[in-house]
Design an enzyme around this catalytic site. Sequence first.
Site, PDB file in Angstrom:
ATOM      1  N   THR A 125      20.572   1.194  49.263  1.00 34.39           N
ATOM      2  CA  THR A 125      19.560   1.989  49.906  1.00 34.39           C
ATOM      3  C   THR A 125      20.222   3.039  50.689  1.00 34.39           C
ATOM      4  OG1 THR A 125      20.502   0.406  51.892  1.00 34.39           O
ATOM      5  CG2 THR A 125      18.331  -0.285  50.719  1.00 34.39           C
ATOM      6  N   HIS A 155      21.154 -10.920  46.333  1.00 29.65           N
ATOM      7  CA  HIS A 155      21.749  -9.608  46.487  1.00 29.65           C
ATOM      8  C   HIS A 155      22.775  -9.199  45.643  1.00 29.65           C
ATOM      9  CE1 HIS A 155      19.445  -8.403  49.996  1.00 29.65           C
ATOM     10  NE2 HIS A 155      19.334  -9.728  50.249  1.00 29.65           N
ATOM     11  N   LYS A 204      29.368   4.691  52.918  1.00 28.70           N
ATOM     12  CA  LYS A 204      28.984   3.064  52.501  1.00 28.70           C
ATOM     13  C   LYS A 204      30.240   2.314  52.448  1.00 28.70           C
ATOM     14  CE  LYS A 204      27.915   4.459  48.242  1.00 28.70           C
ATOM     15  NZ  LYS A 204      26.580   4.058  48.072  1.00 28.70           N
ATOM     16  N   ARG A 205      30.160   0.861  52.522  1.00 27.75           N
ATOM     17  CA  ARG A 205      31.213   0.106  52.768  1.00 27.75           C
ATOM     18  C   ARG A 205      32.497   0.614  51.458  1.00 27.75           C
ATOM     19  NH1 ARG A 205      31.268  -4.342  56.502  1.00 27.75           N
ATOM     20  NH2 ARG A 205      33.321  -4.845  55.437  1.00 27.75           N
ATOM     21  N   LYS A 260      32.501   0.198  44.470  1.00 27.04           N
ATOM     22  CA  LYS A 260      31.757   1.415  44.773  1.00 27.04           C
ATOM     23  C   LYS A 260      32.474   2.676  44.326  1.00 27.04           C
ATOM     24  CE  LYS A 260      29.125  -0.752  48.716  1.00 27.04           C
ATOM     25  NZ  LYS A 260      27.851  -0.490  48.666  1.00 27.04           N
ATOM     26  N   LYS A 295      17.950   6.810  51.142  1.00 22.79           N
ATOM     27  CA  LYS A 295      18.050   7.512  52.580  1.00 22.79           C
ATOM     28  C   LYS A 295      18.244   9.030  52.261  1.00 22.79           C
ATOM     29  CE  LYS A 295      20.164   3.467  54.668  1.00 22.79           C
ATOM     30  NZ  LYS A 295      21.373   2.885  55.189  1.00 22.79           N
TER      31      LYS A 295
HETATM   32  C1  LIG Z   1      21.994   2.107  54.529  1.00 24.94           C
HETATM   33  C2  LIG Z   1      23.232   1.644  54.959  1.00 24.94           C
HETATM   34  C3  LIG Z   1      24.297   0.950  54.223  1.00 24.94           C
HETATM   35  C4  LIG Z   1      24.068   0.609  52.718  1.00 24.94           C
HETATM   36  O1  LIG Z   1      24.426   1.661  52.118  1.00 24.94           O
HETATM   37  P1  LIG Z   1      24.804   1.605  50.248  1.00 24.94           P
HETATM   38  O2  LIG Z   1      25.082   2.915  50.158  1.00 24.94           O
HETATM   39  O3  LIG Z   1      23.527   1.221  49.701  1.00 24.94           O
HETATM   40  O4  LIG Z   1      25.868   0.710  50.311  1.00 24.94           O
HETATM   41  C5  LIG Z   1      25.391   0.682  54.985  1.00 24.94           C
HETATM   42  N1  LIG Z   1      25.898   0.863  56.098  1.00 24.94           N
HETATM   43  C6  LIG Z   1      24.782   1.462  56.789  1.00 24.94           C
HETATM   44  C7  LIG Z   1      25.283   1.688  58.528  1.00 24.94           C
HETATM   45  C8  LIG Z   1      23.510   2.039  56.346  1.00 24.94           C
HETATM   46  O5  LIG Z   1      22.935   2.545  57.314  1.00 24.94           O
END
Ligand SMILES: *Cc1c(COP(=O)(O)O)cnc(C)c1O
Length: 823
Positions: free
Chosen positions: A666, A368, A559-560, A565, A670
């Site tokens: 991911t 990952h 995101k985190r 990032k 979305k």
């Molecule tokens: C999809 C998702 C992530 C991953 O987000 P990234 O932008 O790919 O880092 C993290 N936390 C939650 C709650 C998510 O639904």
Amino acid sequence: MKTLEMVHEQDPQPLPCDKDALKESIRDALIHAVGKDPRSATHRDWLHAVSYAVRERIIERRMYTKRLFDQEQVKRVYYLSMEYLIGRMLVNSLMNLGFYEPCCEALEELGTNLHEIVEMESDAALGNGGLGRLAACILDSMASQCLPGYGYGIRYEFGMFHQGIEHGEQVEHPDNWLRYGNPWEFPRPEKIYPVRFYGYLVEHRERGEPRYHWEDGEEVIAMAYDFPTPGYGNKNVNNLRLWAAKATRDFDLDYFNEGDYIRAVQEKIESETISMVLYPNDATAIGRELRLKQEYFFVSASIQDIVFRHLDLGHGLDKLPEMVAIQLNDTHPAIAVAELMRLLVDTHELPWRQAWAITQGVFSYTNHTLMPEALETWPVALMERVLPRHMQIIYDINFHFLNEVRHNFPGDNDIVRRLSIIDESQGRQVRMAHLAVVGSHMVNGVAALHTDLLKKHLFNDFYRLWPSRFVSITNGITPRLWLNQANPDLAALITRHIGDDWTMDLSQLQRLEPQVNDAQFREGFAQVKRRNKEHLAALVKQHMGITISPDALFDVQIKRIHEYKRQLLNVLHVITCYNRVRDGRAKEQVPRVTLFAGKAAPSYVRAKQIIRLINDVADVVNHDPANDKQQVIFIPNYDVSTAAVIIPAADLSEQISTAGTEASGTGNMKLALNGALTIGTLDGANIEIREAVGEDNIFIFGMNADAVAQLKRDGYRPWDFYAANEELRRALDMIRDGFFSPQEPGRYHDLIHHLLTEDQYMVLADYEDYVRAHEAVDALYRNQEAWLRKAMLNTARMGYFSIDRTVMQYAREVWGISPEGWV
Ligand SMILES: *Cc1c(COP(=O)(O)O)cnc(C)c1O
């Protein structure tokens, strides 16, 4: 071969699922299981009552599924993951089972309302971020596609912490998600396995061969909790089995009969801490003894359970690779390689060579991350103390492996040193990624670029040794949650035009493309986005007391919080826009709301500073009466449920990591699926998203991974970028000099100093092109029709990023299974 339908038809009286039957079950559960009077029941009481009514129907189907898979002797897939970021279960279950509508009606007739009671459910937040959410999407897909897939993990008492924001700063509160009980789990007090730690080895000889017994130490019991996971639109229900630690003394009749009673209870509590709390770190290795114990705890129980089931079904151990595939989600469960070897060699007394062939045939490993700080290593001394037999087995695996390396690269001692499972360079460390690669028959990266970089860098030596072991399987997301459930209005609009096959075959969305030229469809699409933005605005008003206008562009980074990032890059852009407003140079700028959400690891000081900076900037920008163009919102406690509200309302998706650092992402998928345009770097799956949606329908900026590597080699000097760009300099100076923190002007000295001297994620190098890309965003947004067309094309072209495509690739290329035959 039998089918699931046939097994179901054998059942004399399955529970009916119409409105009246559900109503009956819910009332019954409220009174007899929850123990409440319908006249005084609270929303939470109703939530539990509905959940019980639903789970009765789920567990029936689970039994049929199990029966079928047992009878048909199918190959099973076991997904081992430390994390499952599932979110809420009720609506997801209702929609997958197909009784969302009757359940709504039943509740109406009972005098309550589904929309209100679902808000009472707490998120199952047994994960940090993308890795845990991927595991949850994969479970949904395996169940929906009728694959015999089992999840294994840990039932943490406390999941991901709850994030509060106080005076702009993150505060962490424990996530006591089980406080009100959990209707979705079935405790299995009879499904228990012992798990040993510490102790010592006793060697003896049998038929001239050395054999080892692992003795003494500390024993903990792993007890199973089953979370049945229903598929969408079928009768298949798979199982997620999560382990909780229980003291062995609970199972010992002499428990209270010994002298030191208080100590005995203390020991019980200590052994049960193993499954107490999820480590809240994302993309960093933890290196703590308790974490190693968590990893081994759930791996040992899972491997014992898998082998038990295999033998119980009457198969021989030689048949394991034929009947069982085990996927390692990152290296967290990599000790499973040594654990299976231990069971095969020590317990079942197989010869090493045969045990090793079985082990390699069973395991595969998903990597990952490429970032060094995330690569798990354990000190040999710690491993030796906690898992003495496993350390010895790892040495033996390494011995045989390095012989193979020497045979393939004669005379090359350096490659032996580089490939060894034991890193001798910084104290002696076990490299868990090496153990995972050596013990697996397949290794995959999670996006094309990521796998490429794995082959070129991190695993280059392994790739030269075993090129065919490496495959790329790009991540995906489940359309059932991230479109059908999260964005019901868009789902309905799509279904009106192309039918509902897209829920199980997301490539169907391409049939929307011609609709782009249909003004009526465009109008419908625009109205859906508008309503979703109004909904989010109402929630922001309700929870944060801030008014945001749905007319503004909703610019979203969720995101985190992590330096790689680059939320800081986004903040610098916000400040730049704000300065242009203050200078009266913002005529071209469209009104924007920049939304952030995300948690920082509690020990990650700089990430927490970034949260504070966002809130400090928000405070100044939002309260400047001369500013009519910019708003900044930090939405607290980002989790699956929050994501499901923000994503449908987004216009712009920020995917701005330094190229070469985000394995896939991911969140990017979305958002694009829900019709947000991406502003992003050529990193992770952004590259494939660009290919899918077309380069005219995405805003790409900045250095690619090669340029980042080149600049690093040439010697990156952030100061040069600071000196060369006046707007950048001004924004950084304002932060450094306390413009956004007048009460404490020095608050961000260190942060800015770090950016100007180190900036390992090259924020400053990408700033100028990022600002330019945002100007293109503004220009396009001013032409609403043009924007809308591109947004629709994003939705129409995101079919490839369905998790069902991902899972089918694993099934064919890695696991060697196919659902044909029993669906
Ligand atoms: C999809 C998702 C992530 C991953 O987000 P990234 O932008 O790919 O880092 C993290 N936390 C939650 C709650 C998510 O639904």
